[in-house]
Design a protein around this motif. Structure first.
Motif, PDB file in Angstrom:
ATOM      1  N   ALA A 158      52.480 -19.738 -76.380  1.00 31.83           N
ATOM      2  CA  ALA A 158      52.348 -21.026 -76.034  1.00 31.83           C
ATOM      3  C   ALA A 158      52.489 -21.345 -74.619  1.00 31.83           C
ATOM      4  N   GLU A 159      53.291 -20.654 -74.096  1.00 28.55           N
ATOM      5  CA  GLU A 159      53.568 -20.562 -72.569  1.00 28.55           C
ATOM      6  C   GLU A 159      52.089 -20.281 -71.789  1.00 28.55           C
ATOM      7  N   GLU A 160      51.595 -19.216 -72.210  1.00 31.72           N
ATOM      8  CA  GLU A 160      50.298 -18.712 -71.661  1.00 31.72           C
ATOM      9  C   GLU A 160      49.195 -19.715 -71.713  1.00 31.72           C
ATOM     10  N   SER A 161      49.103 -20.547 -72.780  1.00 27.05           N
ATOM     11  CA  SER A 161      48.242 -21.454 -73.147  1.00 27.05           C
ATOM     12  C   SER A 161      48.609 -22.891 -72.489  1.00 27.05           C
ATOM     13  N   GLY A 162      49.682 -23.095 -71.835  1.00 30.20           N
ATOM     14  CA  GLY A 162      49.883 -24.411 -70.955  1.00 30.20           C
ATOM     15  C   GLY A 162      50.798 -24.922 -71.726  1.00 30.20           C
ATOM     16  N   ILE A 163      51.475 -24.767 -72.783  1.00 25.31           N
ATOM     17  CA  ILE A 163      52.369 -25.744 -73.475  1.00 25.31           C
ATOM     18  C   ILE A 163      53.797 -25.329 -72.782  1.00 25.31           C
ATOM     19  N   GLU A 164      54.371 -26.334 -72.166  1.00 27.26           N
ATOM     20  CA  GLU A 164      55.199 -26.191 -71.371  1.00 27.26           C
ATOM     21  C   GLU A 164      56.704 -26.388 -71.883  1.00 27.26           C
ATOM     22  N   ARG A 165      56.978 -27.121 -72.804  1.00 25.75           N
ATOM     23  CA  ARG A 165      58.197 -27.190 -73.461  1.00 25.75           C
ATOM     24  C   ARG A 165      58.071 -26.839 -74.976  1.00 25.75           C
ATOM     25  N   TRP A 166      59.112 -25.934 -75.370  1.00 26.74           N
ATOM     26  CA  TRP A 166      59.373 -25.300 -76.603  1.00 26.74           C
ATOM     27  C   TRP A 166      60.297 -25.440 -77.478  1.00 26.74           C
ATOM     28  N   GLY A 167      60.158 -25.707 -78.614  1.00 27.58           N
ATOM     29  CA  GLY A 167      61.444 -25.879 -79.638  1.00 27.58           C
ATOM     30  C   GLY A 167      61.162 -25.289 -80.734  1.00 27.58           C
ATOM     31  N   ARG A 168      62.335 -24.772 -81.600  1.00 26.78           N
ATOM     32  CA  ARG A 168      61.946 -24.075 -82.896  1.00 26.78           C
ATOM     33  C   ARG A 168      63.163 -24.538 -83.807  1.00 26.78           C
ATOM     34  N   SER A 182      57.804 -21.579 -94.511  1.00 24.25           N
ATOM     35  CA  SER A 182      57.943 -20.737 -95.784  1.00 24.25           C
ATOM     36  C   SER A 182      59.271 -19.810 -95.722  1.00 24.25           C
ATOM     37  N   PHE A 183      60.131 -19.929 -94.801  1.00 17.34           N
ATOM     38  CA  PHE A 183      61.219 -19.086 -94.561  1.00 17.34           C
ATOM     39  C   PHE A 183      62.474 -19.608 -94.833  1.00 17.34           C
ATOM     40  N   VAL A 184      63.467 -19.487 -95.524  1.00 17.69           N
ATOM     41  CA  VAL A 184      64.772 -19.879 -95.518  1.00 17.69           C
ATOM     42  C   VAL A 184      65.761 -19.063 -95.090  1.00 17.69           C
ATOM     43  N   SER A 185      65.391 -17.903 -94.510  1.00 22.61           N
ATOM     44  CA  SER A 185      66.469 -17.185 -93.632  1.00 22.61           C
ATOM     45  C   SER A 185      65.950 -16.743 -92.476  1.00 22.61           C
ATOM     46  N   GLU A 186      66.899 -16.644 -91.576  1.00 22.69           N
ATOM     47  CA  GLU A 186      66.141 -15.956 -90.025  1.00 22.69           C
ATOM     48  C   GLU A 186      65.834 -14.567 -90.197  1.00 22.69           C
ATOM     49  N   HIS A 187      64.675 -13.930 -89.754  1.00 20.29           N
ATOM     50  CA  HIS A 187      64.281 -12.554 -90.032  1.00 20.29           C
ATOM     51  C   HIS A 187      63.213 -12.270 -89.198  1.00 20.29           C
ATOM     52  N   ILE A 188      62.358 -11.033 -89.185  1.00 19.65           N
ATOM     53  CA  ILE A 188      61.359 -10.627 -88.284  1.00 19.65           C
ATOM     54  C   ILE A 188      60.448 -11.659 -87.794  1.00 19.65           C
ATOM     55  N   GLU A 189      60.014 -12.525 -88.666  1.00 21.85           N
ATOM     56  CA  GLU A 189      59.049 -13.284 -88.758  1.00 21.85           C
ATOM     57  C   GLU A 189      59.310 -14.342 -87.882  1.00 21.85           C
ATOM     58  N   THR A 190      60.527 -15.006 -88.080  1.00 20.79           N
ATOM     59  CA  THR A 190      61.166 -16.272 -87.265  1.00 20.79           C
ATOM     60  C   THR A 190      61.721 -15.718 -85.894  1.00 20.79           C
ATOM     61  N   LEU A 191      62.526 -14.253 -85.682  1.00 22.72           N
ATOM     62  CA  LEU A 191      63.054 -14.135 -84.585  1.00 22.72           C
ATOM     63  C   LEU A 191      62.355 -13.332 -83.739  1.00 22.72           C
ATOM     64  N   GLU A 192      61.330 -12.614 -84.172  1.00 20.77           N
ATOM     65  CA  GLU A 192      60.294 -11.880 -83.222  1.00 20.77           C
ATOM     66  C   GLU A 192      58.810 -12.597 -83.200  1.00 20.77           C
ATOM     67  N   GLU A 193      58.284 -12.644 -84.368  1.00 14.72           N
ATOM     68  CA  GLU A 193      57.102 -13.272 -84.462  1.00 14.72           C
ATOM     69  C   GLU A 193      56.980 -14.627 -83.536  1.00 14.72           C
ATOM     70  N   ILE A 194      57.916 -15.550 -84.204  1.00 19.43           N
ATOM     71  CA  ILE A 194      57.583 -17.023 -83.756  1.00 19.43           C
ATOM     72  C   ILE A 194      58.234 -17.126 -82.527  1.00 19.43           C
ATOM     73  N   ASP A 195      59.645 -16.673 -82.289  1.00 15.97           N
ATOM     74  CA  ASP A 195      60.330 -16.826 -80.986  1.00 15.97           C
ATOM     75  C   ASP A 195      59.955 -16.049 -79.868  1.00 15.97           C
ATOM     76  N   MET A 196      59.415 -14.985 -80.167  1.00 10.34           N
ATOM     77  CA  MET A 196      58.654 -14.258 -78.997  1.00 10.34           C
ATOM     78  C   MET A 196      57.398 -14.019 -78.783  1.00 10.34           C
ATOM     79  N   GLU A 197      56.688 -13.947 -79.749  1.00  5.97           N
ATOM     80  CA  GLU A 197      55.338 -13.721 -79.623  1.00  5.97           C
ATOM     81  C   GLU A 197      54.507 -14.982 -79.544  1.00  5.97           C
ATOM     82  N   TYR A 198      54.955 -15.895 -80.228  1.00  2.00           N
ATOM     83  CA  TYR A 198      54.227 -17.178 -80.391  1.00  2.00           C
ATOM     84  C   TYR A 198      54.698 -18.013 -79.144  1.00  2.00           C
ATOM     85  N   ARG A 199      55.838 -17.907 -78.999  1.00  2.00           N
ATOM     86  CA  ARG A 199      56.469 -18.747 -77.576  1.00  2.00           C
ATOM     87  C   ARG A 199      55.704 -18.405 -76.541  1.00  2.00           C
ATOM     88  N   GLU A 200      55.577 -16.916 -76.331  1.00  2.00           N
ATOM     89  CA  GLU A 200      54.816 -16.409 -75.187  1.00  2.00           C
ATOM     90  C   GLU A 200      53.314 -16.974 -75.082  1.00  2.00           C
TER      91      GLU A 200
END
Length: 465
Positions: free
Chosen positions: A341-351, A321-339
């Motif tokens: 995912a790793e804690e949940s056992g997902i080993e390989r991540w792409g965005r 739902s986002f066509v520009s990089e901003h806080i929801e992509t750079l922080e919420e997805i790239d940092m919070e959700y990636r972390e």
């Protein structure tokens, strides 16, 4: 009711006032065409609408104030509307410290204005290359600078006679495109120039456009094939579409077409991926929920945890739902959700990256503007470029009509500002029942909010008008 404004927001100019603002992008004026018997020279403008974001850490609190002061974001019943400003002051003050930390983690501010300006320049250049060399593209943000009011004053100053309004949200929601369009509707009603001299069209959503769909699919495929992600040869990373959520009541009670349009959007992108030979499993979930009310499900964090329990080892997140990089992509997805995912056992991540100024995407938005402009001029407009997209238009139109909302159409959607056959912005937004359910808990929350905001005011810890 008018939206209350923080000290960081300029009060709107009175009707017919002309203010000098440097927020418009580009320096060309007019198309050189004659408007006809009136003798006015045709001047074409495109107004890009976006959310806005704080560019510095000191902007965070006033930005949040503007956000929470919007009745389309926090919807109070009519008899409590007088609490909008105190509640916005309270919430923005309380949330500012955590939000500042998030913005500090991505460099100290949002890149949204810079990217939106770049998109505006790119669309203007694309329109010039496609035969409209003198169109001028403006940027208007809902909650931070350059405000929509500033962009409109620049449009008036330049004497624009035909305006295409293009919200930079692929899917329509009353809380995003709807809020910006409602503000414009009010401005058009109060200003003689806007209401009588400026012909306009609105493109309320464009998730079905082939250029957007193809651009999204290409970015996803590129990320799946990115050697830096460490995906194994036999890997089939889950394509994880993460969309910004909205309260369920917006959809079920207010008739917001957002959920339906999002689901159709994802299906179109997945179909395009299949044509590219990508057969990976996919999932759609919703992020960024706040407050005690129920939001669209499934929630992104819950799905990531479940994927880990199910043994998923690789995923590619897609900010759909986002066509520009901003806080929801750079922080919420790239940092919070990636972390997570790793804690949940997902080993390989792409965005997959946001579209930003992807050329196919930009060319498609320029085409959308030119198609709408042709409609205003009474010229023949191009039909839907690919027959496979027809069902997305017709089905969405039927469902939106059933919800009492004027649906988006392929080329020239609602709001020409002239004639009875084309619906207005007000028709597009429709009549919205209050989606917020009020009970003992909610009323108690308001009472506590009043008490706390009064205490904060007495201590001089909040500033608002």
């Amino acid at each position: 009711a008018r939206v209350a404004r923080s000290p960081g927001r300029r009060a709107p100019a009175p009707p017919r006032a002309i203010a000098v603002s440097g927020d418009a992008v580009g320096n060309r004026r007019g198309s050189g065409r004659d408007e006809g018997s009136g003798g006015r020279e045709e001047r074409v403008g495109v107004l890009l609408l976006n959310l806005g974001g704080p560019e510095r850490l000191e902007d965070v609190q006033p930005f949040l104030y503007n956000l929470f002061a919007d009745p389309d974001i926090i919807r109070l019943p009519a008899f409590l509307r007088f609490l909008q400003a105190p509640l916005a002051a309270l919430l923005s003050t309380n949330r500012a410290p955590k939000s500042r930390e998030a913005y500090e983690s991505i460099g100290g501010g949002s890149p949204l204005r810079r990217i939106t300006d770049e998109q505006a320049v790119a669309i203007q250049n694309a329109m010039a290359e496609k035969g409209e060399p003198n169109a001028k593209v403006y940027v208007g943000m809902r909650y931070w600078k350059p405000f929509t009011e500033d962009a409109v004053e620049e449009i008036k100053k330049d004497g624009v006679t035909k305006l295409i309004v293009l919200p930079l949200y692929p899917q329509f929601s009353i809380s995003t495109s709807g809020s910006s369009l409602r503000l414009l509707e009010q401005m058009f009603q109060e200003d003689d120039y806007l209401g009588a001299q400026l012909e306009h069209v609105v493109i309320p959503s464009w998730y079905q456009r082939p250029g957007y769909v193809k651009s999204m699919a290409a970015l996803i495929k590129n990320e799946l094939n990115n050697p830096d992600r460490g995906f194994k040869q036999d890997d089939k990373p889950v394509v994880f579409f993460s969309a910004h959520g909205v309260p369920v009541s917006y959809v079920e009670q207010a008739g917001d077409p957002y959920k339906e349009e999002m689901e159709r959007c994802v299906r179109l992108i997945v179909d395009e991926l299949r044509l590219m030979g990508v057969e990976n499993e996919h999932v759609l979930a919703y992020q960024s929920r706040v407050g005690p009310v129920e939001w669209l499900k499934p929630y992104t964090d819950d799905v990531i945890r479940q994927m880990g329990k199910d043994g998923v080892k690789s995923m590619v997140a897609v900010p759909v739902s986002f066509v520009s990089e901003h806080i929801e992509t750079l922080e919420e997805i790239d940092m919070e959700y990636r972390e997570l995912a790793e804690e949940s056992g997902i080993e390989r991540w792409g965005r997959a990256p946001a579209l930003d100024t992807d050329q196919t995407f930009i060319d498609d938005l320029a085409d959308a503007c030119l198609e709408s402009l042709a409609g205003m001029r009474g010229e023949k407009r191009a039909s839907v470029p690919d027959a496979k997209y027809d069902p997305a238009y017709s089905s969405s139109a039927k469902a939106s009509a059933a919800a009492g909302i004027i649906p988006p159409v392929p080329t020239m959607p609602a709001g020409s500002g002239s004639g009875d056959e084309v619906p207005t912005v007000g028709d597009l937004l429709g009549v919205k029942p209050e989606p917020w359910r009020w009970g003992v808990l909610e009323l108690a929350f308001v009472a506590v909010s009043i008490l706390l905001s009064t205490m904060l005011l007495m201590d001089g810890e909040t500033t608002f008008k």
